[in-house]
Write an enzyme that holds these catalytic residues in place. Structure first.
Site, PDB file in Angstrom:
ATOM      1  N   ASP A   1       0.820  -1.267  -0.027  1.00  0.00           N
ATOM      2  CA  ASP A   1       0.098  -0.110  -0.017  1.00  0.00           C
ATOM      3  C   ASP A   1       0.940   1.254   0.130  1.00  0.00           C
ATOM      4  O   ASP A   1       1.960   1.451   0.678  1.00  0.00           O
ATOM      5  CB  ASP A   1      -0.858   0.009   1.190  1.00  0.00           C
ATOM      6  CG  ASP A   1      -2.287   0.832   1.137  1.00  0.00           C
ATOM      7  OD1 ASP A   1      -2.466   1.395  -0.024  1.00  0.00           O
ATOM      8  OD2 ASP A   1      -2.936   0.946   2.019  1.00  0.00           O
TER       9      ASP A   1
ATOM     10  N   HIS B   1       2.767   3.249  -8.871  1.00  0.00           N
ATOM     11  CA  HIS B   1       2.645   1.874  -9.309  1.00  0.00           C
ATOM     12  C   HIS B   1       3.941   1.423 -10.109  1.00  0.00           C
ATOM     13  O   HIS B   1       4.518   0.184  -9.529  1.00  0.00           O
ATOM     14  CB  HIS B   1       1.465   1.898 -10.299  1.00  0.00           C
ATOM     15  CG  HIS B   1       0.102   1.962  -9.381  1.00  0.00           C
ATOM     16  ND1 HIS B   1      -0.092   1.711  -8.230  1.00  0.00           N
ATOM     17  CD2 HIS B   1      -0.714   2.655  -9.879  1.00  0.00           C
ATOM     18  CE1 HIS B   1      -1.292   2.018  -8.024  1.00  0.00           C
ATOM     19  NE2 HIS B   1      -1.788   2.846  -8.768  1.00  0.00           N
TER      20      HIS B   1
ATOM     21  N   LEU C   1      11.347 -20.426  -4.402  1.00  0.00           N
ATOM     22  CA  LEU C   1      10.260 -19.529  -3.771  1.00  0.00           C
ATOM     23  C   LEU C   1       9.212 -19.695  -4.812  1.00  0.00           C
ATOM     24  O   LEU C   1       9.276 -19.632  -5.997  1.00  0.00           O
ATOM     25  CB  LEU C   1      10.586 -17.995  -3.829  1.00  0.00           C
ATOM     26  CG  LEU C   1       9.723 -17.135  -3.506  1.00  0.00           C
ATOM     27  CD1 LEU C   1       9.417 -17.077  -2.005  1.00  0.00           C
ATOM     28  CD2 LEU C   1      10.057 -15.642  -3.929  1.00  0.00           C
TER      29      LEU C   1
HETATM   30  C1  FPP Z   1      -1.998   0.271  -3.180  1.00  0.00           C
HETATM   31  O1  FPP Z   1      -1.303   1.342  -3.288  1.00  0.00           O
HETATM   32  C2  FPP Z   1      -1.407  -0.684  -4.330  1.00  0.00           C
HETATM   33  C3  FPP Z   1      -2.092  -1.216  -5.432  1.00  0.00           C
HETATM   34  C4  FPP Z   1      -3.754  -0.976  -5.497  1.00  0.00           C
HETATM   35  C5  FPP Z   1      -1.680  -1.873  -6.554  1.00  0.00           C
HETATM   36  C6  FPP Z   1      -0.526  -2.589  -6.305  1.00  0.00           C
HETATM   37  C7  FPP Z   1       0.488  -2.661  -7.288  1.00  0.00           C
HETATM   38  C8  FPP Z   1       1.800  -2.691  -7.392  1.00  0.00           C
HETATM   39  C9  FPP Z   1       2.643  -2.699  -6.347  1.00  0.00           C
HETATM   40  C10 FPP Z   1       2.603  -2.276  -8.676  1.00  0.00           C
HETATM   41  C11 FPP Z   1       2.361  -3.247  -9.723  1.00  0.00           C
HETATM   42  C12 FPP Z   1       2.585  -4.769  -9.321  1.00  0.00           C
HETATM   43  C13 FPP Z   1       3.031  -5.670  -9.757  1.00  0.00           C
HETATM   44  C14 FPP Z   1       3.125  -7.164  -9.454  1.00  0.00           C
HETATM   45  C15 FPP Z   1       3.743  -5.539 -11.213  1.00  0.00           C
HETATM   46  P1  FPP Z   1      -2.413   2.808  -3.537  1.00  0.00           P
HETATM   47  O2  FPP Z   1      -2.513   2.987  -4.849  1.00  0.00           O
HETATM   48  O3  FPP Z   1      -3.570   2.348  -2.989  1.00  0.00           O
HETATM   49  O4  FPP Z   1      -1.826   3.769  -2.938  1.00  0.00           O
HETATM   50  P2  FPP Z   1      -2.576   5.052  -2.067  1.00  0.00           P
HETATM   51  O5  FPP Z   1      -3.390   4.433  -0.584  1.00  0.00           O
HETATM   52  O6  FPP Z   1      -1.406   5.728  -1.375  1.00  0.00           O
HETATM   53  O7  FPP Z   1      -3.242   5.647  -2.860  1.00  0.00           O
END
Ligand code: FPP
Length: 228
Positions: free
Chosen positions: A15, A32, A126
């Site tokens: 997150d 992201h 893994l």
């Molecule tokens: C949460 O941050 C993250 C997500 C909803 C998506 C997770 C995606 C990634 C870590 C990148 C891509 C992953 C791969 C495997 C290639 P948020 O957008 O909710 O952040 P915020 O709470 O600060 O808005």
């Protein structure tokens, strides 16, 4: 790290990508993109130190509610990531597995996911598990339906064989980055006895040294599983 107990199953709620980007005056998608680099780095580290399962929450059943452009970006990022990562998985004996209901994804992305799973199926190190269009309540309902279809007796063991995580066992360590303290519909059954760690760090800034600190803390915790 010899005195550290290496857990079998680590799950992470990644997150804070959006806030990481906002603090830098960047578009959320930049967060992201940076988050994907952390996925690569932490996966490699978990593989090196002998963790068996690393389960990462990459897209939840609720994430469809985000702006269309952000959802499209995440889909493309995922497809690009898996294609690029295949050689790294194979070189490092890493198996890839998706959990969640991927039938809602485009055929292209579904094919990339299946292809990555198939090509890494014989890897024995893994297992990197990506939770994709994943929601724990959705998984539990699908598992109950499967249990009924197979006409299996309702026991914990049979139920677990019908979960997306069949064979992986429970989560030992659950980590959530960015300061939020909730489970957000993630692995509700599998987290029954997980040791939980919540860090203020945004996911793009999470690193090996912080994971080391968590592993060290985990090694010092006494897990009683309800006994005394
Ligand atoms: C949460 O941050 C993250 C997500 C909803 C998506 C997770 C995606 C990634 C870590 C990148 C891509 C992953 C791969 C495997 C290639 P948020 O957008 O909710 O952040 P915020 O709470 O600060 O808005």
């Amino acid at each position: 790290m010899s005195e550290i107990e290496i857990p079998k199953h680590v799950a992470i709620i990644m997150d804070g990508n959006g806030r990481w980007a906002k603090e830098r005056g960047l578009n959320r998608t930049a967060g992201h993109e940076e988050g994907a680099k952390t996925v690569r780095k932490i996966t490699s580290y978990c593989s090196d130190i002998g963790i068996k399962y690393l389960t990462l929450y990459a897209f939840s059943t609720e994430n469809w509610e985000r702006p269309k452009l952000e959802v499209e970006f995440l889909m493309k990022l995922l497809d690009r990531y898996l294609k690029k990562e295949l050689s790294v998985y194979l070189e490092n004996n890493i198996k890839f597995k998706a959990i969640g209901d991927i039938s809602r994804f485009s055929k292209t992305l579904q094919n990339t996911i299946y292809e990555t799973q198939n090509k890494t199926a014989s890897c024995t190190g893994l297992t990197q598990v990506l939770a994709l269009n994943y929601g724990s309540k959705n998984e539990i309902i699908r598992a109950i339906k499967k249990l009924n279809e197979l006409n299996l007796e309702v026991t914990e063991e049979n139920f677990e064989t019908c979960l997306d995580t069949a064979g992986m066992g429970d989560v030992d360590i659950l980590i959530r980055t960015s300061g939020e303290v909730r489970l957000s519909n993630y692995l509700l059954w599998q987290n029954a006895y997980a040791e939980m760690f919540f860090t203020q760090t945004y996911w793009p800034d999470f690193n090996e040294s912080e994971l080391d600190d968590i592993l060290s803390d985990f090694s010092n915790r006494e897990r009683r599983f309800g006994a005394i």
